[in-house]
Design a protein around this motif. Sequence first.
Motif, PDB file in Angstrom:
ATOM      1  N   GLN A  14      16.882 -18.322 -45.295  1.00 21.34           N
ATOM      2  CA  GLN A  14      18.618 -18.683 -45.114  1.00 21.34           C
ATOM      3  C   GLN A  14      18.879 -17.509 -44.004  1.00 21.34           C
ATOM      4  N   GLU A  17      19.200 -13.704 -44.889  1.00 23.39           N
ATOM      5  CA  GLU A  17      18.340 -13.292 -46.058  1.00 23.39           C
ATOM      6  C   GLU A  17      16.968 -12.271 -45.428  1.00 23.39           C
ATOM      7  N   GLN A 116      17.178 -21.177 -41.646  1.00 19.64           N
ATOM      8  CA  GLN A 116      18.366 -21.844 -42.163  1.00 19.64           C
ATOM      9  C   GLN A 116      19.742 -21.636 -41.856  1.00 19.64           C
TER      10      GLN A 116
END
Lengths: 117, 117
Positions: A14, A17, A116
């Motif tokens: 993500q 992250e 993502q």
Amino acid sequence: AQTVTQSQPEMSVQEAETVTLSCTYDTSESDYYLFWYKQPPSRQMILVIRQEAYKQQNATENRFSVNFQKAAKSFSLKISDSQLGDAAMYFCAYRDPPGGGADGLTFGKGTHLIIQP
Amino acid sequence: EAGVTQSPTHLIKTRGQQATLRCSPISGHTSVYWYQQALGLGLQFLLWYDEGEERNRGNFPPRFSGRQFPNYSSELNVNALELEDSALYLCASSLKRGGFYLYNEQFFGPGTRLTVL
């Protein structure tokens, strides 16, 4: 012959992250060089970070850092605060010291990093 | 400072023909390396030229050859093309200072995509 192994064909993280890409290598040399290269869809290989084997301190370049474990022959790349622009193929590469081996870089098969949003 | 340049960007040949790929290193760099990036095979070291001479080659047949010119630019020739020669061919250059390759770092060009029909 030296070999470089990247055991993760693909990783997904993500945005914002942290992700760690693994790399192990095999060599009988005590002095050598290790690199992480990034290859975005444009196909231009870009150096991310380098590590000289004689240096015990792990290299760091902004959000990118390595965990170099010489005895274990491990060289992992940590990307902190992942950004969309980090999406690319990442290659771990090894090079003998000057005067030894082929003097070309030996690359791993690469890890495809997906970010993502 | 201009980076490593390669030409052409794309090259389409038929089996049995010869292909010539060109590379201009970063100004001041005397070493040029050639790599083949074929699907499923990863990046493989092809040839290394330094100061006009071939210093080493990877595990490729003799129909892969090249040369380095006095201005350190380089040419890769592939004779008797085979379908499996279809790949991205990357050129890289290194800086040598005081007889040593600076950090052993290689700077890559954008590549030439060779397609053999």
